[in-house]
Scaffold this motif. Structure first.
Motif, short mmCIF file in Angstrom:
data_model
loop_
_atom_site.label_atom_id
_atom_site.label_comp_id
_atom_site.label_asym_id
_atom_site.label_seq_id
_atom_site.Cartn_x
_atom_site.Cartn_y
_atom_site.Cartn_z
N ALA A 14 7.21 8.98 0.15
CA ALA A 14 6.74 10.31 -0.04
C ALA A 14 5.23 10.63 0.46
CB ALA A 14 6.37 10.31 -1.68
N SER A 15 4.85 10.06 1.52
CA SER A 15 3.52 10.28 2.05
C SER A 15 3.20 11.61 2.29
CB SER A 15 3.37 9.45 3.48
OG SER A 15 2.23 9.97 4.22
N VAL A 16 1.94 12.01 1.84
CA VAL A 16 1.66 13.36 2.08
C VAL A 16 1.00 13.37 3.58
CG1 VAL A 16 0.73 13.61 -0.27
CG2 VAL A 16 -1.02 13.24 1.53
N GLU A 84 -6.77 7.43 3.34
CA GLU A 84 -7.87 6.36 3.02
C GLU A 84 -7.30 5.65 1.76
OE1 GLU A 84 -11.78 8.14 2.31
OE2 GLU A 84 -12.33 6.45 0.90
N TYR A 85 -7.23 4.14 2.23
CA TYR A 85 -6.80 3.20 0.90
C TYR A 85 -8.03 2.27 0.86
CZ TYR A 85 -1.71 4.27 1.46
OH TYR A 85 -0.49 4.70 1.33
N ASP A 86 -8.59 2.23 -0.31
CA ASP A 86 -9.68 1.42 -0.89
C ASP A 86 -10.76 1.57 0.35
OD1 ASP A 86 -8.11 0.47 -3.02
OD2 ASP A 86 -6.88 -0.55 -1.82
N GLY A 114 -8.09 12.05 9.62
CA GLY A 114 -8.05 11.40 8.21
C GLY A 114 -7.84 12.31 7.01
N TYR A 115 -7.18 11.81 6.13
CA TYR A 115 -7.21 12.57 4.73
C TYR A 115 -7.26 11.88 3.56
CZ TYR A 115 -2.32 10.85 5.00
OH TYR A 115 -1.12 9.88 5.30
N SER A 116 -8.04 12.14 2.61
CA SER A 116 -8.38 11.37 1.41
C SER A 116 -9.03 12.50 0.50
CB SER A 116 -9.10 10.17 1.42
OG SER A 116 -10.43 10.59 1.84
C1 LIG Z 1 -3.73 1.57 -2.23
C2 LIG Z 1 -4.34 3.07 -2.24
C3 LIG Z 1 -5.94 3.25 -2.40
C4 LIG Z 1 -6.44 4.50 -2.25
N1 LIG Z 1 -7.82 4.58 -2.23
C5 LIG Z 1 -8.21 5.65 -1.85
C6 LIG Z 1 -9.72 5.75 -1.56
O1 LIG Z 1 -10.50 4.71 -1.50
N2 LIG Z 1 -10.24 6.99 -1.43
C7 LIG Z 1 -9.42 8.19 -1.51
O2 LIG Z 1 -9.93 9.20 -1.55
N3 LIG Z 1 -8.18 8.09 -1.97
C8 LIG Z 1 -7.62 6.91 -2.33
N4 LIG Z 1 -6.45 6.85 -2.42
C9 LIG Z 1 -5.47 7.95 -2.64
C10 LIG Z 1 -4.96 8.15 -1.28
O3 LIG Z 1 -5.69 9.02 -0.38
C11 LIG Z 1 -3.88 9.41 -1.54
O4 LIG Z 1 -2.90 8.65 -2.43
C12 LIG Z 1 -3.06 9.72 -0.36
O5 LIG Z 1 -1.82 10.70 -0.59
C13 LIG Z 1 -2.21 8.40 0.74
O6 LIG Z 1 -1.82 8.84 1.59
P1 LIG Z 1 -0.34 8.91 1.77
O7 LIG Z 1 0.36 9.66 0.81
O8 LIG Z 1 0.04 9.24 3.18
O9 LIG Z 1 0.19 7.33 1.60
C14 LIG Z 1 -5.70 5.61 -2.52
C15 LIG Z 1 -4.27 5.39 -2.47
C16 LIG Z 1 -3.57 4.12 -2.56
C17 LIG Z 1 -2.11 4.12 -2.72
#
Ligand SMILES: Cc1cc2nc3c(=O)[nH]c(=O)nc-3n(C[C@H](O)[C@H](O)[C@H](O)COP(=O)(O)O)c2cc1C
Length: 184
Positions: A14-16, A84-86, A114-116
């Motif tokens: 379900a990646s955004v 952004e993950y962690d 990038g997106y977060s």
């Molecule tokens: C393991 C994990 C770590 C995350 N860490 C951050 C973070 O450090 N900063 C942030 O802004 N969002 C963080 N998020 C939120 C993600 O940016 C958000 O869930 C985004 O939808 C993830 O992209 P995806 O849907 O393409 O997987 C994190 C999400 C996950 C699953």
């Protein structure tokens, strides 16, 4: 024709980022002479990297790893679309990069999206470090997307000011690709 791969760094079903990568490829293809294809890491079927030697010394023995190198080598440059993950890039994206032989990306332009919640800046900064041994050429226009401002209830709804950002980035990539052609 200049061919760019648009690599999505999330494998979540379900990646955004899936609509973001499609949007990037569509916008990139509006630039004259550019073809852009989305490559999702999920479709590569890569295992965790466990090769006997680094890819800088020998091609991966794993068939999926070898195929990933061959596939990317056919492109003139890449756009990496990453969440952004962690505070960094997802491990799956780093794992996919670990499989690459440096020559696959050498003297090719790299664009970053990038997106977060914090506009995806931190993973993009980390990518500049991670790829520093690959002799890539980063272009400066980046696309920074906010989960707060550019998504509505999970749907990708980019703010108007992003309208020309991908074409601007891709035009810079085309120019860089042409300038570096003699080194490849
Ligand atoms: C393991 C994990 C770590 C995350 N860490 C951050 C973070 O450090 N900063 C942030 O802004 N969002 C963080 N998020 C939120 C993600 O940016 C958000 O869930 C985004 O939808 C993830 O992209 P995806 O849907 O393409 O997987 C994190 C999400 C996950 C699953």
């Amino acid at each position: 024709m200049v061919r760019f791969a648009v690599i999505l760094g999330s494998v979540r079903p379900a990646s955004v980022g899936a609509p973001v990568a499609q949007w990037v490829a569509r916008k990139a293809s509006t630039v004259e002479g550019v073809q852009a294809d989305v490559i999702t890491l999920a479709e590569l079927g890569l295992p965790f990297f466990a090769e006997p030697v680094p890819p800088s010394l020998a091609a991966p023995t794993d068939p999926a790893g070898a195929a990933w190198n061959e596939r990317l080598a056919a492109y003139d440059g890449v756009v990496i679309v990453t969440p952004e993950y962690d505070h960094s890039v997802p491990g799956v994206l780093k794992n996919a990069i670990d499989f690459l032989r440096p020559g696959v990306l050498a003297y090719k332009p790299v664009g970053l999206v990038g997106y977060s919640y914090y506009n995806g800046i931190r993973p993009l900064e980390h990518l500049r470090d991670i790829l520093s041994g690959f002799d890539v050429s980063f272009v400066n226009p980046e696309v920074l997307l906010s989960l707060r401002a550019d998504f509505t209830e999970g749907a990708f709804t980019p703010a108007a000011y992003h309208e020309d950002e991908v074409p601007a980035m891709v035009r810079a990539m085309v120019a860089r690709s042409q300038a570096l052609a003699s080194l490849r």
